[in-house]
Structures are given as C-alpha cells and as structure tokens.
Motif scaffolding. Structure first.
Motif, mmCIF file in Angstrom:
data_model
loop_
_atom_site.group_PDB
_atom_site.id
_atom_site.type_symbol
_atom_site.label_atom_id
_atom_site.label_comp_id
_atom_site.label_asym_id
_atom_site.label_seq_id
_atom_site.Cartn_x
_atom_site.Cartn_y
_atom_site.Cartn_z
ATOM 1 N N ILE A 129 -4.873 -15.692 -0.283
ATOM 2 C CA ILE A 129 -3.581 -15.206 -0.720
ATOM 3 C C ILE A 129 -2.572 -15.417 0.392
ATOM 4 C CG2 ILE A 129 -4.618 -13.517 -2.227
ATOM 5 C CD1 ILE A 129 -3.639 -11.387 -0.327
ATOM 6 N N LEU B 232 11.324 3.773 -3.525
ATOM 7 C CA LEU B 232 10.287 3.474 -4.501
ATOM 8 C C LEU B 232 10.684 2.284 -5.378
ATOM 9 C CD1 LEU B 232 7.681 4.175 -5.810
ATOM 10 C CD2 LEU B 232 8.800 6.000 -7.069
ATOM 11 N N GLN C 11 10.147 -0.822 -3.539
ATOM 12 C CA GLN C 11 8.724 -1.107 -3.421
ATOM 13 C C GLN C 11 8.206 -1.758 -4.700
ATOM 14 O OE1 GLN C 11 6.732 -1.004 -0.963
ATOM 15 N NE2 GLN C 11 4.900 -1.511 -2.135
ATOM 16 N N VAL D 55 6.574 -5.438 -5.619
ATOM 17 C CA VAL D 55 5.340 -5.649 -6.380
ATOM 18 C C VAL D 55 5.604 -6.599 -7.561
ATOM 19 C CG1 VAL D 55 3.656 -4.512 -7.872
ATOM 20 C CG2 VAL D 55 4.279 -3.467 -5.711
ATOM 21 N N LYS E 225 5.746 -10.114 -6.472
ATOM 22 C CA LYS E 225 4.397 -10.657 -6.282
ATOM 23 C C LYS E 225 3.800 -11.035 -7.627
ATOM 24 C CE LYS E 225 3.084 -8.586 -1.914
ATOM 25 N NZ LYS E 225 3.549 -7.262 -1.508
ATOM 26 N N ARG F 265 2.339 -14.733 -8.679
ATOM 27 C CA ARG F 265 0.883 -14.842 -8.734
ATOM 28 C C ARG F 265 0.352 -15.051 -10.137
ATOM 29 N NH1 ARG F 265 -0.683 -10.277 -4.176
ATOM 30 N NH2 ARG F 265 0.397 -11.331 -2.476
ATOM 31 N N HIS G 96 -1.461 -3.833 -16.846
ATOM 32 C CA HIS G 96 -1.578 -2.684 -15.949
ATOM 33 C C HIS G 96 -0.489 -1.647 -16.228
ATOM 34 C CE1 HIS G 96 0.954 -5.806 -14.127
ATOM 35 N NE2 HIS G 96 1.740 -4.782 -13.874
ATOM 36 N N PHE H 89 -1.065 1.955 -15.238
ATOM 37 C CA PHE H 89 -0.827 2.314 -13.842
ATOM 38 C C PHE H 89 0.524 3.005 -13.705
ATOM 39 C CE2 PHE H 89 1.258 1.338 -9.823
ATOM 40 C CZ PHE H 89 0.360 1.868 -8.925
ATOM 41 N N ILE I 32 -4.718 -0.398 -12.788
ATOM 42 C CA ILE I 32 -4.759 -0.949 -11.429
ATOM 43 C C ILE I 32 -3.860 -2.187 -11.391
ATOM 44 C CG2 ILE I 32 -6.661 -2.603 -11.594
ATOM 45 C CD1 ILE I 32 -7.965 -1.108 -9.300
ATOM 46 N N LEU I 33 -3.186 -2.417 -10.272
ATOM 47 C CA LEU I 33 -2.358 -3.627 -10.153
ATOM 48 C C LEU I 33 -3.253 -4.747 -9.636
ATOM 49 C CD1 LEU I 33 0.828 -2.052 -8.536
ATOM 50 C CD2 LEU I 33 0.436 -2.608 -10.935
ATOM 51 N N LEU J 71 -2.648 -7.656 -6.840
ATOM 52 C CA LEU J 71 -2.465 -7.382 -5.419
ATOM 53 C C LEU J 71 -3.830 -7.406 -4.726
ATOM 54 C CD1 LEU J 71 -0.013 -4.329 -5.565
ATOM 55 C CD2 LEU J 71 0.553 -6.738 -5.318
ATOM 56 N N SER J 72 -3.829 -7.560 -3.424
ATOM 57 C CA SER J 72 -5.081 -7.388 -2.685
ATOM 58 C C SER J 72 -5.281 -5.887 -2.493
ATOM 59 C CB SER J 72 -4.997 -8.100 -1.346
ATOM 60 O OG SER J 72 -4.117 -7.388 -0.503
ATOM 61 N N GLU K 279 -2.792 -4.451 -0.071
ATOM 62 C CA GLU K 279 -1.430 -4.354 -0.625
ATOM 63 C C GLU K 279 -1.336 -3.202 -1.622
ATOM 64 O OE1 GLU K 279 0.031 -9.021 -0.673
ATOM 65 O OE2 GLU K 279 -1.136 -8.244 -2.332
ATOM 66 N N TYR K 280 -2.410 -3.045 -2.389
ATOM 67 C CA TYR K 280 -2.408 -2.003 -3.414
ATOM 68 C C TYR K 280 -2.335 -0.614 -2.784
ATOM 69 C CZ TYR K 280 -3.931 0.574 -7.559
ATOM 70 O OH TYR K 280 -4.013 1.442 -8.602
ATOM 71 N N GLU L 81 -1.213 0.102 0.117
ATOM 72 C CA GLU L 81 0.102 0.244 0.757
ATOM 73 C C GLU L 81 1.150 0.621 -0.300
ATOM 74 O OE1 GLU L 81 0.916 0.542 3.683
ATOM 75 O OE2 GLU L 81 3.083 0.248 3.664
ATOM 76 N N THR L 82 1.047 -0.002 -1.471
ATOM 77 C CA THR L 82 1.971 0.336 -2.555
ATOM 78 C C THR L 82 1.815 1.799 -2.959
ATOM 79 O OG1 THR L 82 1.817 -1.929 -3.356
ATOM 80 C CG2 THR L 82 2.693 -0.309 -4.897
ATOM 81 N N LEU L 83 0.552 2.227 -3.088
ATOM 82 C CA LEU L 83 0.309 3.631 -3.455
ATOM 83 C C LEU L 83 0.859 4.573 -2.387
ATOM 84 C CD1 LEU L 83 -3.322 3.509 -4.863
ATOM 85 C CD2 LEU L 83 -1.249 4.053 -6.126
ATOM 86 N N LYS M 284 3.391 4.184 -0.558
ATOM 87 C CA LYS M 284 4.837 4.324 -0.696
ATOM 88 C C LYS M 284 5.204 5.112 -1.941
ATOM 89 C CE LYS M 284 6.309 0.625 2.233
ATOM 90 N NZ LYS M 284 6.292 -0.828 2.342
ATOM 91 N N ILE M 285 4.447 4.871 -3.019
ATOM 92 C CA ILE M 285 4.737 5.607 -4.252
ATOM 93 C C ILE M 285 4.556 7.110 -4.022
ATOM 94 C CG2 ILE M 285 3.863 6.105 -6.571
ATOM 95 C CD1 ILE M 285 3.465 3.120 -6.927
ATOM 96 N N TYR M 286 3.492 7.472 -3.321
ATOM 97 C CA TYR M 286 3.244 8.897 -3.103
ATOM 98 C C TYR M 286 4.001 9.439 -1.897
ATOM 99 C CZ TYR M 286 -0.513 8.719 -6.536
ATOM 100 O OH TYR M 286 -1.230 8.573 -7.682
#
Lengths: 494, 240
Positions: free
Chosen positions: A245, A258, A261, A265, A268, A272, A335, A338, B92-93, B96-97, B100-101, B103-105, B107-109
C-alpha cells in the motif's frame, strides 16, 4: 459445458432480487447502443459525400483507405471504454472439475458478441458496395469487406489484451495523444503517415493473401488473450498488485476535525477501488472538454451564447461532483454499518464527502486557469460556475441521490456497470446543468454579461455561507432513511 | 450519560421484528446487567444477529424498544460512545490497513496517541505480530485476522457494553483462548457488559455468567446457574 454456464448466468439474472431494475437498465443500455448503431449507419450511407468534401483532391477510394487508420484507432478506443472486461467471476467455478480452458473460452466468447462488431459493417459496407466494387471489382470488394471485419475482430482481442495490462489507461491516453498529433499533421497537410498507411491498405486489403494473414493474426490474438486470461483465473491473481500500500493520504484534511478525518478516509476509498479510480481519471477529461469547446469557438467570441460559455465551465468544475455525487452513499455500501455505529457517524460521513467535493471544485477551478488563454471572460465564467457548483449545485445532487441510494460493488470498474444507478442518476443532470444556465441567461438579460457572471458568483457565495443549513437538508434526510439504506446495503442486492 | 446505578446496561421490552409476514424476533422482556458476560446461543436463523442489530439501532424494530442505560437507542446517538460492537464485515473500513483504521478510530473517538497504544497493547498477543506495522489492507487479510481487527475496534473506546457476533469463529485455538482471557479481564477490571453470540458451547459456557437460548426469535431458556450451564446446553442442542 458452455451451454450450462450460459444457463447459470441467465438464472442469475432472472433470479436477481432487483431483476426489474436490472431489466430497465439493460433496456436503457440497449437503447443507447441502438442509437450509436443508427448513427453509424447514417454515417455509412453518407460516407461517400463526406469523403469527397473532406479530401477534395484525393480519389474517394484512396481517401477511404486513408481514414481506415483513424477508424480502427477509434474503434479500439470505443472497445476499450465501452466493452466490459470479461468478468473474472470464475471464482465460483474454479473448485469444480470444469477445465480452466472452458471457463476462459466462455468468458471470451461472451465478450466477443459485442455491438461494436457491427460498426465496421454499418459504416463501410454501403461505401464498399457503392464505390469500391465499381473501382476494384466485386471480388476485391468482398475481400475488402471480409478483411475489414477480420481487422475489427482482431482489434477486439487487442483491446481485451490491453485491458489486462497494468496501467493500461495511461497507454491508451498516450495512444490518443499520438493519434491526435497525427490527425493534426494530416489536417495541415503535413501528414504522410496516414497516406502511407492508406496506400498500404489499398494495396493489401483487396487481396486474398491479406485475408489469410488476417485470419492467422486473428487466431493468434485470440490465443494470446486466452492464455493470458487463464493465468488471471487463479483466485489470488487480482490481489497481488494490492499488497503494497502507498500512503496516499491527504493528511492536511485530518486537521479539520472529525469531518476532515473522514474526508481523508473517503479520499483513500477513491484511490483504492477500481470504479472510483476510473471515475477520478474521467474527471480530468472535463478540463480537456473545456479546451476543446472554447478552442473551437475562438473566432466568434464576440457573440458567444450562454450555453457555449457556461456549459464547459459547469462540466469542468462539476464533473467530479457529478461523477461521485451520483453514487453519494453507494460508495460506502460495503461498510455503511461502520458509520451507523459511530456517534455522529452518518453526518460526519456526509460532511466529509462534501469537503472532498468542495476541494475538488477548488482544484478543478485552479486547473482551469489556462482558460485565460482564450480570454478573461472564460476564466471568470469558470470561477463563477465553480462558486455556484460549490454553493448550490452540490446540494442538488446530494439531495437527489440521498433519497434511495442503491448498493454498488465499487471494485467493478466497467463503463456499462449500472450498479447503483437508479432514477435519480438519470434525472439529476437536468438541474445540474439547466439551473445555472437558466439563472445566468436571466441575469445576463437584465444585467449584461458581467452582471450574469457576478450574479452567479454571488448566489454561489451565499450558498457557501449557508453551507451548514444546506448540508443539514441532506444529513437529516439520510438519518430519516438510515434503516432502509442500511438494510439495502447489508443485503447488497446489486 | 452517567452510569446511573438504577438502570441496567440494556433493557429490552416488547421487541418484535417482522419481515413481510414472518416474525423473526419476539422478545417480551430482557435486561442485561453491567459487569456480566452474557452468552447468546441458538440454531441458525434463531434471530441472534437481528437482536444485536436492534440493540445497535442498525435496524428498526417493528414494535418495542431498546434502552441503553435508560435511554431509547433510536432517539439519540450519544450512547454509541459507550457501546462497542463487531457483528460482521460491514462494520469495518476494509480498504484501510489495520494501522490506518485504528488511527481513524482514535480520531473519531477523540483519544490520545497513548490511549491508542495502550489499547493496541491489550491485543498484541492476539494479533500475533501479523497486523500492526504491516502494509496490507484489511480486505486482503485472512478471515480470522479480519475478525481480530473487528473485535479490537469494538473494544477500542473502553466501552461499557460490548456486543460481538461469533467472536470465536475462524480464530485459531490459541487466539480463542487469549480472547477468552481478554473478556474475563474486561469484565473484572472495567466491569463491562459483554454480550456474545456463539455456536461454540464449550467457550460460551466457560466465560458466561448467563446464557440466553433463542429459538425462532423467542427466548426459550435463560440459564443463570453457572455450574450446570454446559450440561443444559448440551441437553438442549442434543450434543453429547
């Protein structure tokens, strides 16, 4: 065996839970194809006249052989973009004792029955019957027709082959640039290349030797493609390229809380997946379109009408939001739970997407600055429309598509893949183009050309200032619909 | 939202879910208490996932309501900060790796970098050095590894309630045991309510304080006698 596979495929269509919608989509596609074929026939019937106008000093037959080089290139492009890749849906058969060869044969044969095969016949047969048979005789005319069909079939395999290459899109782009240069040279009478090609084809195509050689080439290209496809059939073949990646983060976005962020995402996600990547590339064509349209209108700029001034601007600054906005939430089919499951997830997702949209308009507007070359008015119009797209049009699209987002497989990149397309996607182009055109026309009528441009910009700026209110319209609609959307996506009835 | 002691973590009443003319869920009353591990078992199609989706406000029940600490889950989103869950890959996203996932969580939380590192440390022995620091998208991971990422994300924000659908499925035996240890730790140290569905009678009997058996959408048994749980389960399913 081939028959059984075909039967299974039919059952898959017949038993699809969204069969009616699929049927409607197929109907639309067939209609579109039919339209293209009718155009081809009309052009074919008028080819003789067309050639005498285009190449005044050249014999019609010589001109005919000369344009064939262009034709086959265009056919290649059409096949590349309009024909679906023979889908590697073979995973579900691979564990059964069906020879791989059979599966490949099935996929390739299916791809071979394409409406584009008819183009060469519709376009050239009238001319061959009318002119070539007179000049070269009937036998030669039949050979020419036969060889053209064989060439066209070979082009089909060629395009399938090119599609299996990595980064094939860039090769095709390169090819398009080269052929444009050749065409330009030809237009200004510097081109000898197509003349040589024409002379070569004129000498070769009426012979039976050419027929034999072309049959061999056709068969050879088929075997090339099928051996390449057989290698692609291994279950993990299409994964290999994904293993490394790259960090393609828009990390500056994540500074904006948020929303930023999630925008990161989403970016990406775009990079991808196959479908989104293709759409991203297509978005840059919008810019070229502006150059093309403005370029051809350079001589009569004085009385440029609203449409010619605004349309390319709407297109170039808006194509990204049109492309991505039409499938607004469908991009998140796999997703969506999520986001449902995060506090404020859905509203952040929508705002994050909008952030990307605004960003894209900014980029596209910046990239349009070369329009300055045609005159300040073009750049001003582009900026005005960019503001309008950002302030108003973006919300039109999201509001229209939020109603009933359909699930979509974003790993499927082909052009005629109509997953996620519903009624909204067909009608949303109307407000998107018509509203700014109408508004501008009205403002221009009252306040003059610059009044129109400034007025349109102001409306856009007001829309931008009202962003939280307008965005909330989409968000609240999505939240009201969240159970239905979630259920549709979870069940993934493409 | 404070953890007022008056309210059970989850309180469900008159919950039904119909699809066309079929009723897939009918639960008159169910309360899940803080600091307990509750197992949910039942044959395929018993309604386990549907129940969990109702509890997470992912689907709209036909009638009835689900309260999280006294608050109807369909009216606010605030509770989502306190409930962690992983039911399936839709949550689940996957593009993402894992890094990354997470890290995203984070920031979300709105967590700090240290919180994240601490959380990931909880999972290090389950991840078995295969997930962190590797450049592979989640969608390209094996099923088991994907599940591990999902479970880790469910527990990310130190939630008061954890809902997991088949957490042991497709994990290797070592990871299954480590996961059980983790559940015990979470219950003890953080007094989380853990609600787990599973087909594995041994695992579920081992960690649960209470087991609910679902059949055709209805609660047919509510086992609270820890000593005899395994036997009762085996009796019910006709195993042994």
């Amino acid at each position: 065996m081939l028959k059984l596979l075909l039967h299974l495929e039919r059952l898959q269509f017949k038993r699809s839970p969204v069969r009616d919608r699929l049927a409607l989509e197929r109907g639309m596609v067939i209609l579109f194809k039919l339209l293209l074929l009718i155009y081809a026939l009309i052009m074919g019937l008028g080819l003789n006249t067309f050639l005498t106008v285009l190449y005044k000093d050249v014999e019609p037959t010589a001109a005919f052989f000369k344009i064939l080089t262009y034709y086959f290139f265009i056919e290649f492009i059409m096949r590349y973009f309009l024909e679906g890749t023979p889908k590697v849906e073979a995973d579900k058969y691979l564990h059964l004792p069906i020879p791989k060869k059979t599966i490949v044969q099935f996929l390739l044969l299916k791809s071979f029955f394409s409406f584009i095969n008819l183009f060469v016949i519709l376009l050239f047969l009238p001319f061959i019957l009318e002119v070539v048979s007179q000049v070269l005789g009937n036998v030669s005319a039949i050979l020419v027709a036969l060889n053209l069909v064989l060439l066209s079939w070979t082009v089909h395999w060629l395009s399938v082959l090119v599609k299996t290459l990595e980064n094939s899109f860039y090769y095709v782009m390169l090819g398009m640039i080269i052929i444009s240069i050749v065409g330009g040279l030809d237009y200004f009478d510097f081109g000898v290349l197509t003349t040589w090609m024409g002379q070569f084809l004129e000498g070769m195509l009426p012979t039976s030797l050419a027929c034999l050689v072309l049959i061999l080439i056709f068969l050879f290209s088929y075997f090339m493609v099928s051996s390449r496809y057989a290698r692609f059939l291994n279950a993990d073949a299409h994964q290999n390229s994904l293993f490394n990646i790259t960090d393609n983060s828009l990390s500056f976005l994540s500074k904006y809380g948020l929303t930023g962020q999630i925008a990161d995402v989403e970016w990406k996600l775009i990079l991808r997946h196959k479908k989104s990547k293709n759409m991203l590339k297509a978005s840059f064509f919008g810019l070229l379109y502006g150059f093309y349209l403005y370029g051809t209108r350079l001589d009569d700029i004085g009385d440029l009408d609203t449409f010619s001034l605004l349309f390319p601007a709407i297109f170039s600054t808006g194509i990204f939001i049109l492309n991505f906005g039409q499938f607004f939430l469908s991009w998140n089919t796999s997703h969506f739970d999520f986001y449902l499951n995060q506090p404020g997830g859905v509203s952040s997702l929508i705002q994050g997407k909008m952030m990307i949209f605004l960003f894209s308009i900014l980029i596209m507007t910046i990239l349009s600055t070369p329009y300055l070359y045609f005159g300040g008015i073009f750049l001003a119009a582009t900026i005005a429309v960019g503001l309008f797209n950002a302030g108003i049009n973006m919300h039109f699209i999201t509001l229209l598509t939020i109603r009933d987002p359909l699930p979509m497989d974003i790993n499927n990149g082909s052009v005629f893949n109509y997953e996620g397309v519903g009624c909204a996607q067909f009608i949303m182009g109307i407000p998107f183009f018509v509203v700014p055109l109408l508004l501008f026309a009205l403002l221009k009528y009252w306040l003059g050309l610059w009044g129109g441009i400034i007025g349109l910009s102001l409306i856009g700026i007001i829309g931008l200032m009202l962003f939280p209110v307008l965005a909330n319209l989409t968000i609240s609609k999505a939240l009201n619909n969240k159970y239905t959307i979630g259920e549709n996506f979870r069940n993934k009835k493409y | 939202m404070t953890t007022d002691k008056i309210f059970p973590t989850y309180s469900i009443s008159n919950l039904t879910k119909n699809y066309k003319n079929t009723q897939v869920l009918k639960i008159e009353h169910l309360e899940l208490e803080k600091g307990t591990t509750v197992g949910l078992v039942g044959n395929n199609g018993a309604g386990k996932t549907t129940l969990m989706r109702c509890m997470l406000d992912l689907i709209k029940p036909t009638t009835g309501q689900v309260l999280f600490e006294g608050i109807d889950v369909s009216t606010t989103e605030e509770w989502k900060k306190y409930v962690g869950s992983y039911l399936d890959e839709n949550m689940i996203l996957n593009f993402l790796s894992p890094d990354e996932y997470f890290e995203t969580l984070r920031k979300i939380y709105g967590l700090s970098e240290e919180d994240k590192v601490k959380h990931i440390e909880l999972f290090l022995n389950i991840f078995n050095d295969e997930l962190i620091g590797h450049s592979k998208y989640i969608r390209d991971l094996s099923k088991g590894n994907m599940k591990k990422v999902g479970i880790a994300s469910a527990i990310f924000n130190n939630p008061q309630a954890i809902l997991l659908d088949e957490p042991f499925e497709s994990l290797d035996p070592t990871s299954q045991n480590k996961l059980k240890e983790l559940f015990t730790y979470l219950k003890k140290e953080r007094s989380s309510m853990i609600f787990i569905s599973s087909h594995d009678i041994n695992h579920i009997a081992q960690i649960s304080d209470r087991i609910i058996i679902l059949e055709k959408g209805r609660i047919v048994k509510d086992l609270k006698d820890v000593a005899n749980m395994r036997e009762e389960l085996n009796d019910y399913f006709g195993t042994n």
